[in-house]
Design a protein around this motif. Structure first.
Motif: not given
Length: 86
Positions: A65-68, A73-79
């Motif tokens: 996640l840090e690499a993206e 889409l990243r925000d959704r996965l992070l949530a």
């Protein structure tokens, strides 16, 4: 979510960087680059986590996640990741 740099700091409290590099068969430049970038690669984070008795799955996911770059889409996965913390 903790950052992989926090994992690196935990690792460096237990062993010197040179010892980690020798045990993981990596160059000292790998740690220098991680510090410069502000993150570990998923592969390095997972292997350090194993040696520290942490969950490699968790730390590899954090590193990925840090690499993206920023995106919906990243925000959704992070949530989702933050909702389902162990």
């Amino acid at each position: 979510m903790s950052s992989t740099i926090e994992l690196l700091e935990m690792a460096l409290k237990s062993k010197r960087a040179a010892t980690w590099c020798r045990e993981l068969n990596i160059s000292t430049a790998a740690f220098a680059q991680a510090k410069k970038r502000g993150r570990l690669s998923p592969l390095l984070a997972g292997n350090i986590a194993i040696d520290l008795g942490e969950s490699p799955d968790h730390w590899m996911a954090v590193a990925a996640l840090e690499a993206e770059r920023e995106s919906p889409l990243r925000d959704r996965l992070l949530a989702s990741f933050n909702r389902h913390k162990p």
